[in-house]
Design a protein around this motif. Sequence first.
Motif, PDB file in Angstrom:
ATOM      1  N   ASN A 152       0.823  -1.207   0.000  1.00 27.98           N
ATOM      2  CA  ASN A 152       0.000   0.000   0.000  1.00 27.98           C
ATOM      3  C   ASN A 152       0.855   1.253   0.000  1.00 27.98           C
ATOM      4  O   ASN A 152       1.657   1.469   0.917  1.00 27.98           O
ATOM      5  N   ARG A 153       0.671   2.084  -1.031  1.00 26.86           N
ATOM      6  CA  ARG A 153       1.337   3.392  -1.073  1.00 26.86           C
ATOM      7  C   ARG A 153       0.394   4.426  -0.467  1.00 26.86           C
ATOM      8  O   ARG A 153       0.029   5.415  -1.092  1.00 26.86           O
ATOM      9  N   THR A 154      -0.022   4.172   0.748  1.00 21.05           N
ATOM     10  CA  THR A 154      -0.962   5.057   1.436  1.00 21.05           C
ATOM     11  C   THR A 154      -0.411   5.366   2.826  1.00 21.05           C
ATOM     12  O   THR A 154       0.253   4.528   3.435  1.00 21.05           O
ATOM     13  N   PRO A 155      -0.699   6.564   3.359  1.00 22.17           N
ATOM     14  CA  PRO A 155      -0.211   6.903   4.698  1.00 22.17           C
ATOM     15  C   PRO A 155      -1.112   6.396   5.810  1.00 22.17           C
ATOM     16  O   PRO A 155      -0.776   6.530   6.989  1.00 22.17           O
ATOM     17  N   ASP A 156      -2.254   5.795   5.455  1.00 25.60           N
ATOM     18  CA  ASP A 156      -3.288   5.524   6.456  1.00 25.60           C
ATOM     19  C   ASP A 156      -3.933   4.149   6.299  1.00 25.60           C
ATOM     20  O   ASP A 156      -5.079   3.946   6.681  1.00 25.60           O
ATOM     21  N   SER A 157      -3.209   3.169   5.741  1.00 29.91           N
ATOM     22  CA  SER A 157      -3.789   1.842   5.571  1.00 29.91           C
ATOM     23  C   SER A 157      -4.044   1.204   6.932  1.00 29.91           C
ATOM     24  O   SER A 157      -3.289   1.412   7.883  1.00 29.91           O
ATOM     25  N   PHE A 158      -5.093   0.398   7.020  1.00 29.91           N
ATOM     26  CA  PHE A 158      -5.525  -0.100   8.321  1.00 29.91           C
ATOM     27  C   PHE A 158      -4.521  -1.065   8.941  1.00 29.91           C
ATOM     28  O   PHE A 158      -4.423  -1.162  10.163  1.00 29.91           O
ATOM     29  N   PHE A 159      -3.748  -1.775   8.114  1.00 34.46           N
ATOM     30  CA  PHE A 159      -2.861  -2.803   8.651  1.00 34.46           C
ATOM     31  C   PHE A 159      -1.453  -2.284   8.895  1.00 34.46           C
ATOM     32  O   PHE A 159      -0.929  -2.382   9.998  1.00 34.46           O
ATOM     33  N   ASP A 160      -0.815  -1.720   7.855  1.00 35.36           N
ATOM     34  CA  ASP A 160       0.592  -1.328   8.035  1.00 35.36           C
ATOM     35  C   ASP A 160       0.752   0.124   8.473  1.00 35.36           C
ATOM     36  O   ASP A 160       1.865   0.566   8.747  1.00 35.36           O
ATOM     37  N   ARG A 161      -0.348   0.860   8.500  1.00 36.74           N
ATOM     38  CA  ARG A 161      -0.353   2.232   9.037  1.00 36.74           C
ATOM     39  C   ARG A 161       0.700   3.130   8.376  1.00 36.74           C
ATOM     40  O   ARG A 161       1.361   3.931   9.029  1.00 36.74           O
ATOM     41  N   GLY A 162       0.853   2.967   7.069  1.00 33.98           N
ATOM     42  CA  GLY A 162       1.746   3.837   6.325  1.00 33.98           C
ATOM     43  C   GLY A 162       3.175   3.355   6.228  1.00 33.98           C
ATOM     44  O   GLY A 162       4.041   4.092   5.736  1.00 33.98           O
ATOM     45  N   ALA A 163       3.449   2.114   6.608  1.00 38.60           N
ATOM     46  CA  ALA A 163       4.829   1.615   6.616  1.00 38.60           C
ATOM     47  C   ALA A 163       5.443   1.563   5.221  1.00 38.60           C
ATOM     48  O   ALA A 163       6.665   1.622   5.076  1.00 38.60           O
ATOM     49  N   THR A 164       4.609   1.440   4.177  1.00 36.83           N
ATOM     50  CA  THR A 164       5.141   1.381   2.813  1.00 36.83           C
ATOM     51  C   THR A 164       4.669   2.577   1.981  1.00 36.83           C
ATOM     52  O   THR A 164       4.592   2.493   0.758  1.00 36.83           O
ATOM     53  N   TYR A 165       4.394   3.681   2.644  1.00 34.59           N
ATOM     54  CA  TYR A 165       4.002   4.899   1.929  1.00 34.59           C
ATOM     55  C   TYR A 165       5.183   5.458   1.140  1.00 34.59           C
ATOM     56  O   TYR A 165       5.047   5.883  -0.003  1.00 34.59           O
ATOM     57  N   GLY A 166       6.351   5.451   1.727  1.00 29.58           N
ATOM     58  CA  GLY A 166       7.552   5.925   1.038  1.00 29.58           C
ATOM     59  C   GLY A 166       7.979   4.959  -0.052  1.00 29.58           C
ATOM     60  O   GLY A 166       7.824   3.743   0.083  1.00 29.58           O
ATOM     61  N   GLU A 167       8.557   5.490  -1.127  1.00 25.23           N
ATOM     62  CA  GLU A 167       8.921   4.628  -2.255  1.00 25.23           C
ATOM     63  C   GLU A 167      10.003   3.622  -1.890  1.00 25.23           C
ATOM     64  O   GLU A 167       9.932   2.449  -2.281  1.00 25.23           O
ATOM     65  N   ALA A 168      11.009   4.040  -1.144  1.00 25.71           N
ATOM     66  CA  ALA A 168      12.079   3.110  -0.780  1.00 25.71           C
ATOM     67  C   ALA A 168      11.526   1.971   0.062  1.00 25.71           C
ATOM     68  O   ALA A 168      11.868   0.795  -0.154  1.00 25.71           O
ATOM     69  N   GLU A 169      10.676   2.310   1.020  1.00 26.38           N
ATOM     70  CA  GLU A 169      10.083   1.287   1.878  1.00 26.38           C
ATOM     71  C   GLU A 169       9.177   0.358   1.074  1.00 26.38           C
ATOM     72  O   GLU A 169       9.139  -0.861   1.294  1.00 26.38           O
ATOM     73  N   ALA A 170       8.441   0.931   0.133  1.00 25.04           N
ATOM     74  CA  ALA A 170       7.538   0.125  -0.690  1.00 25.04           C
ATOM     75  C   ALA A 170       8.319  -0.819  -1.599  1.00 25.04           C
ATOM     76  O   ALA A 170       7.949  -1.989  -1.765  1.00 25.04           O
ATOM     77  N   LEU A 171       9.392  -0.342  -2.197  1.00 20.03           N
ATOM     78  CA  LEU A 171      10.201  -1.210  -3.053  1.00 20.03           C
ATOM     79  C   LEU A 171      10.852  -2.329  -2.244  1.00 20.03           C
ATOM     80  O   LEU A 171      10.956  -3.472  -2.708  1.00 20.03           O
ATOM     81  N   ALA A 172      11.276  -2.016  -1.027  1.00 22.94           N
ATOM     82  CA  ALA A 172      11.838  -3.059  -0.164  1.00 22.94           C
ATOM     83  C   ALA A 172      10.776  -4.104   0.164  1.00 22.94           C
ATOM     84  O   ALA A 172      11.068  -5.310   0.216  1.00 22.94           O
ATOM     85  N   ALA A 173       9.535  -3.659   0.386  1.00 18.86           N
ATOM     86  CA  ALA A 173       8.447  -4.598   0.662  1.00 18.86           C
ATOM     87  C   ALA A 173       8.168  -5.484  -0.548  1.00 18.86           C
ATOM     88  O   ALA A 173       7.886  -6.682  -0.406  1.00 18.86           O
ATOM     89  N   VAL A 174       8.253  -4.910  -1.741  1.00 16.03           N
ATOM     90  CA  VAL A 174       8.086  -5.713  -2.958  1.00 16.03           C
ATOM     91  C   VAL A 174       9.178  -6.768  -3.052  1.00 16.03           C
ATOM     92  O   VAL A 174       8.914  -7.947  -3.322  1.00 16.03           O
ATOM     93  N   ASP A 175      10.415  -6.360  -2.811  1.00 18.65           N
ATOM     94  CA  ASP A 175      11.535  -7.311  -2.879  1.00 18.65           C
ATOM     95  C   ASP A 175      11.334  -8.457  -1.889  1.00 18.65           C
ATOM     96  O   ASP A 175      11.571  -9.626  -2.221  1.00 18.65           O
ATOM     97  N   ARG A 176      10.903  -8.138  -0.654  1.00 18.06           N
ATOM     98  CA  ARG A 176      10.675  -9.177   0.348  1.00 18.06           C
ATOM     99  C   ARG A 176       9.554 -10.112  -0.078  1.00 18.06           C
ATOM    100  O   ARG A 176       9.650 -11.335   0.071  1.00 18.06           O
ATOM    101  N   ALA A 177       8.480  -9.544  -0.611  1.00 15.12           N
ATOM    102  CA  ALA A 177       7.341 -10.357  -1.014  1.00 15.12           C
ATOM    103  C   ALA A 177       7.716 -11.328  -2.128  1.00 15.12           C
ATOM    104  O   ALA A 177       7.323 -12.502  -2.103  1.00 15.12           O
TER     105      ALA A 177
END
Length: 296
Positions: A31-56
Amino acid sequence: MDGEVVRGQRPLRLGRRVFAPAELVVMAIVNRTPDSFFDRGATYGEAEALAAVDRAVADGAGIIDVGGVKAAPGEEVDAAEELRRIGGFVAAIRARHADVVISVDTWRAEVGRVVAGEGADLLNDAWGGVDPDLAAVAAAQDIGLVCTHAGHLPPRTRPHRMTYDDVVADIVTTTVGLAERAVALGVRPDAILVDPGHDFGKNSRHSLEATRRLPEMTATGWPVLVAMSNKDFVGETLDTGVDGRLEGTLAATAVSAWLGARVFRAHQVAATVRALRMVSTIRGDTDLAVARRGVV
């Protein structure tokens, strides 16, 4: 089992991947959102989101589902802001992972058109076709489409005292109708999934009934995607908050896999992959990862 004839279903062809009917596929949520119910914005930033993609991907996800607008009510997010969050990000994923299937969770045709040009393989329409042009975008770009039952509600609307004569009959009629309309518009039949839409336009009893009667959806011949991860029907079943719903989510995932669902939208990818491998091995579609007991 013969993977080409399981339950009368066809292979699912998305991007460079072909998923056999017996194959159980994890769709990882990013989720590239600052307010998602589960991760609460943990992957809002692009670097964090790309790292989450790599892990997945490393954990075994076959599909990455990118979202730029949370499903629940909240701050207004127009198409321009949605594209600011996810436009360009799809291209970044494609540059890092050539073969992974990229899905975008959007109900807007204008957003779908842009992300398709960046390499998206699937449009995940969680709001049941509220923008009728989204299916036409999927057809024009030769990509896939998820057809969801959302209780006939506008996007980002919470259900309130929803009633159905028969919730599963409504789910089947709605999703099959959306799938058939998509085919008529030119979407490839082997690139369409149907989703019962757990919690969307439903109370928790509706979501539980949709789960136990999942074979009525699989009997339509369309591949079924379930998006149950950490949702409220799990929380209300167990009386637990979001952080305590993993076991319930995995139980619902295993039951749904046994009943014929094929794609599983998930926050916790590694645990979901392991649960699905267990189901697949029990039913004889995959073998043991290792065989030592009683042998060595």
